[in-house]
Motif scaffolding. Structure first.
Motif, PDB file in Angstrom:
ATOM      1  N   LEU B   7     -16.586  -9.437 -10.738  1.00  0.00           N
ATOM      2  CA  LEU B   7     -16.548  -8.153 -11.427  1.00  0.00           C
ATOM      3  C   LEU B   7     -16.207  -7.026 -10.444  1.00  0.00           C
ATOM      4  CD1 LEU B   7     -17.072  -6.840 -14.178  1.00  0.00           C
ATOM      5  CD2 LEU B   7     -19.485  -6.652 -13.557  1.00  0.00           C
ATOM      6  N   ALA B   8     -16.860  -7.084  -9.269  1.00  0.00           N
ATOM      7  CA  ALA B   8     -16.605  -6.060  -8.251  1.00  0.00           C
ATOM      8  C   ALA B   8     -15.145  -6.087  -7.811  1.00  0.00           C
ATOM      9  CB  ALA B   8     -17.527  -6.270  -7.054  1.00  0.00           C
ATOM     10  N   GLU B   9     -14.615  -7.293  -7.658  1.00  0.00           N
ATOM     11  CA  GLU B   9     -13.214  -7.388  -7.226  1.00  0.00           C
ATOM     12  C   GLU B   9     -12.274  -6.848  -8.286  1.00  0.00           C
ATOM     13  OE1 GLU B   9     -12.138 -11.214  -5.671  1.00  0.00           O
ATOM     14  OE2 GLU B   9     -13.599 -11.029  -4.028  1.00  0.00           O
ATOM     15  N   GLU B  10     -12.608  -7.172  -9.528  1.00  0.00           N
ATOM     16  CA  GLU B  10     -11.767  -6.692 -10.634  1.00  0.00           C
ATOM     17  C   GLU B  10     -11.778  -5.161 -10.674  1.00  0.00           C
ATOM     18  OE1 GLU B  10     -12.872  -8.383 -14.467  1.00  0.00           O
ATOM     19  OE2 GLU B  10     -12.106  -6.546 -15.406  1.00  0.00           O
ATOM     20  N   ARG B  11     -12.966  -4.605 -10.506  1.00  0.00           N
ATOM     21  CA  ARG B  11     -13.094  -3.139 -10.562  1.00  0.00           C
ATOM     22  C   ARG B  11     -12.421  -2.465  -9.361  1.00  0.00           C
ATOM     23  NH1 ARG B  11     -19.319  -3.308 -12.688  1.00  0.00           N
ATOM     24  NH2 ARG B  11     -18.932  -2.547 -14.783  1.00  0.00           N
ATOM     25  N   LEU B  71     -17.863   2.470 -10.711  1.00  0.00           N
ATOM     26  CA  LEU B  71     -18.039   2.894  -9.325  1.00  0.00           C
ATOM     27  C   LEU B  71     -19.435   3.490  -9.195  1.00  0.00           C
ATOM     28  CD1 LEU B  71     -16.381   3.336  -6.658  1.00  0.00           C
ATOM     29  CD2 LEU B  71     -15.760   5.580  -7.553  1.00  0.00           C
ATOM     30  N   PHE B  72     -20.052   3.301  -8.037  1.00  0.00           N
ATOM     31  CA  PHE B  72     -21.395   3.868  -7.837  1.00  0.00           C
ATOM     32  C   PHE B  72     -21.367   5.361  -8.198  1.00  0.00           C
ATOM     33  CE2 PHE B  72     -24.883   5.517  -5.090  1.00  0.00           C
ATOM     34  CZ  PHE B  72     -25.916   4.785  -5.670  1.00  0.00           C
ATOM     35  N   LEU B 167     -26.605  -1.504  -4.275  1.00  0.00           N
ATOM     36  CA  LEU B 167     -26.498  -1.414  -5.740  1.00  0.00           C
ATOM     37  C   LEU B 167     -25.086  -1.724  -6.220  1.00  0.00           C
ATOM     38  CD1 LEU B 167     -28.787   1.651  -6.563  1.00  0.00           C
ATOM     39  CD2 LEU B 167     -29.301  -0.781  -6.803  1.00  0.00           C
ATOM     40  N   SER B 168     -24.092  -1.390  -5.411  1.00  0.00           N
ATOM     41  CA  SER B 168     -22.721  -1.749  -5.787  1.00  0.00           C
ATOM     42  C   SER B 168     -22.600  -3.268  -5.864  1.00  0.00           C
ATOM     43  CB  SER B 168     -21.722  -1.191  -4.766  1.00  0.00           C
ATOM     44  OG  SER B 168     -21.708   0.214  -4.839  1.00  0.00           O
ATOM     45  N   ALA B 169     -23.234  -3.959  -4.901  1.00  0.00           N
ATOM     46  CA  ALA B 169     -23.199  -5.426  -4.912  1.00  0.00           C
ATOM     47  C   ALA B 169     -23.979  -5.966  -6.107  1.00  0.00           C
ATOM     48  CB  ALA B 169     -23.779  -5.968  -3.606  1.00  0.00           C
ATOM     49  N   ALA B 174     -17.069  -1.214  -7.931  1.00  0.00           N
ATOM     50  CA  ALA B 174     -15.880  -1.219  -7.072  1.00  0.00           C
ATOM     51  C   ALA B 174     -16.220  -0.849  -5.634  1.00  0.00           C
ATOM     52  CB  ALA B 174     -14.843  -0.238  -7.611  1.00  0.00           C
ATOM     53  N   ASN B 175     -15.506  -1.480  -4.717  1.00  0.00           N
ATOM     54  CA  ASN B 175     -15.650  -1.156  -3.304  1.00  0.00           C
ATOM     55  C   ASN B 175     -14.623  -0.084  -2.930  1.00  0.00           C
ATOM     56  OD1 ASN B 175     -16.256  -1.176  -0.607  1.00  0.00           O
ATOM     57  ND2 ASN B 175     -15.122  -3.058  -0.174  1.00  0.00           N
TER      58      ASN B 175
END
Lengths: 212, 385
Positions: B7-11, B71-72, B167-169, B174-175
């Protein structure tokens, strides 16, 4: 002899050097209080031109600030000659930045334009709780209460202030105008104000309409 | 790969695409929510919360859990502990606890020449002791005050950085960092911190040459504030909140504001950074100037005409904002969602857009949470380009 039209024009043009020069020459003639009062009125008319140019998009907020400064300096020069002469007061406004908000640039612009238009303005200052508005309204019995704010959190404070004026039985005897970046028609309705504006010149016009 | 990592990678990809001017799969949702809002949403007191930043994680976690975001979202600006330590006059709490910037004068009119000659020395010797009362003392005490203040600053931002990553993890966010630094445009720096809004408006008429020279003199310093120590990681933006432009005449903006501001943006882009501008108030008069900035500058608009902005800067740059956050206070859920549809219909077609409000909800009474939730959910589920 002072050419009041020329003075009005110089204020409207924000030509500081010309305004100061005209007034210093005028002061050197040791004018009577009535004459000095005419000079004040000419400057105030110039402020009206500034307001119109602002509404037309020719002038911006920075110009209003400069105009306020110019008017203050002009009145300083004329003060020693004014004696007891005062301009006719067209109404009274209690003004303040509402609780929680420390901003006052917009409020001060409105104040100097309202005074130039002939209002007596009681400025409470910044971050004013509802109770201070209520007390001042009881004391000076104004026709109008003006509330200012820049932050969106000011909207809730404006509502609480109107509520407090209502609870004190004062709401029906006054008009309430709100001003500042976050005010909208919807916010005005929720707050229970009579008018809103993000434009100081327009705000003064609304107030003038109320005291006609 | 775990779902949350995917999900993080997609975002991250969604935002990376937008920032590079490519059309992503859907419109990224990037609200900024102030920590003040979060504190009150979670039933805490503003006066206490900023003195207990160890609760930042717990409080932020609830926001990430309850509100949709890619995004955070936490927006944290000013810590009372830091500013109280310094005896600050430029950042103070209102009676409600909200930190804000009152008008201050750090530099006197007669000090312009000294400032132009050596801005850094003048800031250290004249401006800081004037703005920060606790630095206006003997050198030994001053160095202790400054050391304490920086300890607080580093501790707080270290904590925030760690919580942001954690929290992002946890939530698969998104990073991407849109707020790696927050320097002011050179003219705004001189206006906001040195001469004050009001004085600056008088100075550009009475001392135009000195204003021009002071703005030029401070430019290398504010650029330095925005540059990272080493090469920036990908998808990093420096945030420049624009301030004075809408209050000036266009000709004054062109003379006093724009040249050094443009130089600043260009320098950041050359250094491998993206630039996020907060386009405060209504800057529709300046769309041509904004369009002249390096490609893919992100422009977060407050007021104005979204259609005009899309037309004038939307083909070269990236737009966000325009959604009036006050609607979240005054409107119904249905009205708020309708407004989102209206904004998306104008700004999403063709890409180069992500969702945010025109500004962050400040305190809890500025936005009904049910409206905030509904709008974010709607955009997340329905916003394609």
């Amino acid at each position: 002899m002072l050419d009041t039209d020329l003075l009005t024009k110089a204020v409207g043009d924000l030509d500081e050097d010309s305004v100061i020069k005209q007034l210093q020459e005028f002061a050197a003639t040791n004018p009577s209080p009535e004459e000095a009062q005419k000079a004040v009125a000419a400057c105030q008319s110039g402020m009206g031109i500034v307001g119109e140019l602002f509404e037309q998009g020719e002038y911006f907020v920075g110009d209003l600030i400069f105009a306020g400064e110019l008017l203050t300096n002009a009145v300083e020069i004329l003060k020693p000659y004014l004696g007891g002469a005062t301009s006719e007061k067209i109404g009274t406004i209690v003004l303040g930045t509402v609780a929680g908000d420390l901003h006052d640039i917009g409020k001060n612009i409105f104040k100097s334009m309202a005074e130039a238009a002939g209002f007596e303005v009681h400025d409470l200052g910044i971050d004013q709780p509802p109770g201070n508005f209520v007390e001042k309204v009881k004391e000076v019995k104004p026709e109008i209460v003006g509330m200012s704010g820049v932050l969106t959190l000011a909207l809730e404070s404006m509502k609480l202030t109107v509520d407090a004026l209502r609870d004190a039985g004062l709401r029906d005897s006054i008009k309430v105008i709100i001003g500042g970046n976050p005010v909208t028609k919807e916010a005005c309705e929720q707050i229970g104000a009579d008018a809103f504006t993000t434009n100081a010149a327009e705000g003064v016009k609304i107030c003038q309409g109320w005291v006609k | 790969m775990s779902d949350v990592k995917a999900l993080a990678e997609e975002r991250t990809q969604l935002l990376a695409d937008v920032m590079a001017g490519r059309v992503p799969k859907r419109v990224p949702v990037c609200p900024t929510i102030t920590y003040e809002y979060a504190v009150e949403y979670t039933g805490n007191s503003l006066f206490e919360a900023f003195w207990h930043m160890e609760n930042f994680e717990k409080i932020s976690d609830i926001i990430c859990r309850d509100f949709y975001t890619d995004l955070f979202p936490m927006n944290y600006l000013r810590f009372p502990a830091l500013y109280k330590t310094l005896g600050a006059k430029n950042w103070m709490q209102g009676s409600n606890g909200f930190m804000q910037h009152p008008e201050v004068v750090g530099l006197l009119e007669e000090e312009y020449d000294e400032f132009i000659e050596s801005p850094y020395d003048c800031i250290m010797e004249k401006v800081l002791p004037r703005i920060y009362a606790n630095l206006d003392t003997d050198p030994v005490t001053r160095s202790i005050v400054l050391a304490k203040a920086f300890k607080i600053f580093n501790d707080e931002f270290g904590n925030i950085g760690a919580v942001t990553a954690k929290l992002s993890a946890k939530y698969g966010l998104a990073n991407v960092n849109l707020f790696s630094a927050a320097p002011s445009a050179p003219f705004d720096f001189v206006a906001d911190q040195l001469r004050g809004f009001r004085n600056m408006m008088l100075d550009i008429r009475r001392n135009p040459e000195k204003v021009e020279a002071a703005v030029k003199a401070v430019t290398p310093l504010v650029i330095k504030m925005g540059l990272p120590a080493g090469p920036p990681p990908p998808n990093t933006a420096v945030f420049i909140p624009l301030h004075m432009g809408p209050f000036m005449r266009t000709s004054d903006f062109e003379r006093f504001y724009y040249p050094t501001f443009k130089e600043m943006v260009e320098t950041f882009v050359k250094a491998g950074l993206h630039v996020l501008l907060f386009v405060e108030q209504d800057m529709m008069r300046y769309l041509d100037h904004l369009n002249d900035l390096p490609e893919n500058t992100i422009m977060w608009f407050e007021l104005g005409d979204p259609k005009l902005a899309k037309e004038k800067v939307g083909k070269k740059h990236i737009i966000t904002g325009f959604y009036p956050v006050t609607m979240l206070k005054t409107g119904t859920v249905e009205q708020c969602v309708d407004k989102a549809k209206e904004i998306l219909d104008i700004l999403a077609p063709g890409g180069r857009y992500f969702f945010n409000f025109d500004k962050a909800p400040l305190t809890f009474d500025t936005a009904k949470p049910e409206n905030l939730k509904a709008v974010l959910e709607y955009v997340a589920q329905n916003a394609d380009y």
